[in-house]
Design a protein around this motif. Structure first.
Motif, PDB file in Angstrom:
ATOM      1  N   SER A 161       0.834  -1.204   0.000  1.00  0.00           N
ATOM      2  CA  SER A 161       0.000   0.000   0.000  1.00  0.00           C
ATOM      3  C   SER A 161       0.869   1.254   0.000  1.00  0.00           C
ATOM      4  N   CYS A 162       0.269   2.353  -0.418  1.00  0.00           N
ATOM      5  CA  CYS A 162       1.009   3.618  -0.478  1.00  0.00           C
ATOM      6  C   CYS A 162       1.504   4.029   0.900  1.00  0.00           C
ATOM      7  N   ASP A 163       0.673   3.809   1.934  1.00  0.00           N
ATOM      8  CA  ASP A 163       1.063   4.172   3.296  1.00  0.00           C
ATOM      9  C   ASP A 163       2.256   3.346   3.765  1.00  0.00           C
ATOM     10  N   GLN A 164       2.215   2.045   3.520  1.00  0.00           N
ATOM     11  CA  GLN A 164       3.321   1.176   3.923  1.00  0.00           C
ATOM     12  C   GLN A 164       4.598   1.547   3.176  1.00  0.00           C
ATOM     13  N   ARG A 165       4.460   1.799   1.903  1.00  0.00           N
ATOM     14  CA  ARG A 165       5.634   2.163   1.097  1.00  0.00           C
ATOM     15  C   ARG A 165       6.259   3.452   1.602  1.00  0.00           C
ATOM     16  N   ALA A 166       5.424   4.438   1.895  1.00  0.00           N
ATOM     17  CA  ALA A 166       5.934   5.719   2.381  1.00  0.00           C
ATOM     18  C   ALA A 166       6.666   5.561   3.704  1.00  0.00           C
ATOM     19  N   ALA A 167       6.129   4.717   4.598  1.00  0.00           N
ATOM     20  CA  ALA A 167       6.761   4.506   5.901  1.00  0.00           C
ATOM     21  C   ALA A 167       8.108   3.800   5.765  1.00  0.00           C
ATOM     22  N   VAL A 168       8.176   2.797   4.895  1.00  0.00           N
ATOM     23  CA  VAL A 168       9.433   2.078   4.677  1.00  0.00           C
ATOM     24  C   VAL A 168      10.477   3.008   4.068  1.00  0.00           C
ATOM     25  N   GLN A 169      10.057   3.808   3.102  1.00  0.00           N
ATOM     26  CA  GLN A 169      10.994   4.733   2.462  1.00  0.00           C
ATOM     27  C   GLN A 169      11.456   5.810   3.432  1.00  0.00           C
ATOM     28  N   CYS A 170      10.550   6.223   4.337  1.00  0.00           N
ATOM     29  CA  CYS A 170      10.942   7.207   5.353  1.00  0.00           C
ATOM     30  C   CYS A 170      12.014   6.620   6.269  1.00  0.00           C
ATOM     31  N   HIS A 171      11.849   5.349   6.659  1.00  0.00           N
ATOM     32  CA  HIS A 171      12.857   4.703   7.503  1.00  0.00           C
ATOM     33  C   HIS A 171      14.183   4.570   6.769  1.00  0.00           C
ATOM     34  N   ARG A 172      14.119   4.237   5.510  1.00  0.00           N
ATOM     35  CA  ARG A 172      15.360   4.123   4.736  1.00  0.00           C
ATOM     36  C   ARG A 172      16.055   5.473   4.604  1.00  0.00           C
ATOM     37  N   ARG A 173      15.278   6.507   4.675  1.00  0.00           N
ATOM     38  CA  ARG A 173      15.840   7.851   4.551  1.00  0.00           C
ATOM     39  C   ARG A 173      16.489   8.320   5.844  1.00  0.00           C
ATOM     40  N   TYR A 174      15.791   8.101   6.973  1.00  0.00           N
ATOM     41  CA  TYR A 174      16.259   8.670   8.240  1.00  0.00           C
ATOM     42  C   TYR A 174      16.839   7.657   9.218  1.00  0.00           C
ATOM     43  N   GLY A 175      16.558   6.377   9.017  1.00  0.00           N
ATOM     44  CA  GLY A 175      17.177   5.362   9.854  1.00  0.00           C
ATOM     45  C   GLY A 175      16.626   5.280  11.268  1.00  0.00           C
ATOM     46  N   ASP A 176      17.354   4.572  12.109  1.00  0.00           N
ATOM     47  CA  ASP A 176      16.940   4.305  13.484  1.00  0.00           C
ATOM     48  C   ASP A 176      17.020   5.570  14.339  1.00  0.00           C
ATOM     49  N   VAL A 177      15.989   5.802  15.155  1.00  0.00           N
ATOM     50  CA  VAL A 177      15.989   6.945  16.067  1.00  0.00           C
ATOM     51  C   VAL A 177      15.860   6.506  17.527  1.00  0.00           C
ATOM     52  N   PHE A 178      15.863   5.201  17.764  1.00  0.00           N
ATOM     53  CA  PHE A 178      15.643   4.685  19.113  1.00  0.00           C
ATOM     54  C   PHE A 178      16.935   4.270  19.813  1.00  0.00           C
ATOM     55  N   ASN A 179      17.918   3.889  19.059  1.00  0.00           N
ATOM     56  CA  ASN A 179      19.168   3.409  19.646  1.00  0.00           C
ATOM     57  C   ASN A 179      20.331   4.341  19.344  1.00  0.00           C
ATOM     58  N   THR A 180      20.024   5.602  19.198  1.00  0.00           N
ATOM     59  CA  THR A 180      21.051   6.594  18.917  1.00  0.00           C
ATOM     60  C   THR A 180      20.642   7.923  19.527  1.00  0.00           C
ATOM     61  N   THR A 181      21.612   8.750  19.841  1.00  0.00           N
ATOM     62  CA  THR A 181      21.309  10.088  20.355  1.00  0.00           C
ATOM     63  C   THR A 181      20.994  11.010  19.186  1.00  0.00           C
ATOM     64  N   PHE A 182      20.391  12.148  19.511  1.00  0.00           N
ATOM     65  CA  PHE A 182      20.085  13.101  18.444  1.00  0.00           C
ATOM     66  C   PHE A 182      21.357  13.576  17.760  1.00  0.00           C
ATOM     67  N   ASP A 183      22.399  13.867  18.529  1.00  0.00           N
ATOM     68  CA  ASP A 183      23.643  14.370  17.935  1.00  0.00           C
ATOM     69  C   ASP A 183      24.225  13.371  16.938  1.00  0.00           C
ATOM     70  N   ASP A 184      24.248  12.101  17.316  1.00  0.00           N
ATOM     71  CA  ASP A 184      24.775  11.081  16.405  1.00  0.00           C
ATOM     72  C   ASP A 184      23.879  10.915  15.182  1.00  0.00           C
ATOM     73  N   TRP A 185      22.569  10.953  15.406  1.00  0.00           N
ATOM     74  CA  TRP A 185      21.613  10.800  14.300  1.00  0.00           C
ATOM     75  C   TRP A 185      21.725  11.949  13.315  1.00  0.00           C
ATOM     76  N   SER A 186      21.793  13.171  13.835  1.00  0.00           N
ATOM     77  CA  SER A 186      21.867  14.333  12.946  1.00  0.00           C
ATOM     78  C   SER A 186      23.192  14.359  12.191  1.00  0.00           C
ATOM     79  N   MET A 187      24.258  13.893  12.833  1.00  0.00           N
ATOM     80  CA  MET A 187      25.552  13.835  12.155  1.00  0.00           C
ATOM     81  C   MET A 187      25.514  12.795  11.035  1.00  0.00           C
ATOM     82  N   ALA A 188      24.910  11.650  11.307  1.00  0.00           N
ATOM     83  CA  ALA A 188      24.831  10.590  10.297  1.00  0.00           C
ATOM     84  C   ALA A 188      23.951  11.001   9.116  1.00  0.00           C
TER      85      ALA A 188
END
Length: 266
Positions: free
Chosen positions: A50-77
């Protein structure tokens, strides 16, 4: 047009200072984003998705994990992606730049020497499908950013206090300014004369938490900041689930502290 361009740049700069950390936090609130992060190795895009599922998967591929990293590390990556994201969606170009206009773009022609009135410009922009949300957000960007931090602060405070009544959480974060010195978050329920304030605060907390969930789910589908749409009950923030608080505070409470400080500064 100079004043309009200067105002737009000021608003864009203000948003750019906050949007990365706001996005980071709202992605952390999303149950959809959490599920994808937990199953990222198994999830594959396919033509029947579905379009919703596809958008969510692509969003994750774009921004990656946000639960096991700090904001500073995430923003740098993600610094290159985020740098591109801060580029304005709507830009002002001179006629010599006509070659950059794409077939699906909309543009407003302002002949040299003509006088453009702001009400006319607003009517023109509002007539273009899909731009109303941008114009509304651009005009109230300062208020919007402040309100988003208030919502984030409320979510973290509620997650830290899942067992108390909602009106007490609202009083803790001073959600309703008019009640700031009137409604004690730790007062006994037997205190008379505060029933109406408690009911109103309960309603305000519920609305803000539902809005938080809606913004979070839209963010998980790469629509941010966006609070439009209908919130499905399954996507409401579940503070009764101990796992929700655990994942928010797995790396400490630095995001909760930052949100609280942002609210105190406004």
């Amino acid at each position: 047009m100079g004043d309009l361009q200067s105002q737009s740049k000021c608003q864009a700069d203000l948003w750019a200072r906050d949007d990365q950390r706001l996005l980071f936090n709202f992605l952390r609130f999303s149950s959809t984003y959490w599920d994808i992060c937990n199953n990222s190795q198994k999830i594959r895009l396919h033509k029947n998705m579905s379009c919703d599922q596809r958008a969510a998967v692509q969003c994750h591929r774009r921004y990656g994990d946000v639960f096991n990293t700090t904001f500073d590390d995430w923003s740098m990556a993600n610094r290159r992606k985020l740098a591109r994201d801060t580029q304005p969606v709507i830009e002002l170009h001179h006629g010599s730049k006509a070659e950059i206009i794409q077939p699906d773009d909309h543009f407003i022609h302002v002949p040299k020497g003509s006088k453009l009135q702001m009400p006319d410009l607003k009517r023109l922009i509002d007539s273009i499908p899909g731009t109303q949300l941008f114009v509304s957000a651009a005009k109230s960007v300062k208020v919007r950013v402040a309100s988003l931090w208030k919502i984030i602060n409320l979510v973290y405070t509620r997650a830290l206090n899942p067992g108390i009544e909602q009106w007490r959480v609202g009083a803790l974060v001073k959600l309703v300014k008019a009640f700031e010195h009137l409604l004690d978050p730790w007062a006994a329920r037997s205190v008379r004369g505060q029933e109406d304030m408690r009911r109103h605060m309960n309603l305000m907390v519920k609305r803000c938490l539902d809005r938080a969930a809606l913004i979070a789910e839209n963010a998980a589908h790469d629509l941010f900041p966006n609070d439009h749409g209908v919130l499905h009950p399954q996507f409401k923030l579940n503070f009764g689930d101990s796992g929700f608080a655990s994942r928010l505070f797995a790396l400490g409470d630095c995001e909760a502290i930052h949100a609280r400080n942002q609210v105190l500064c406004t």
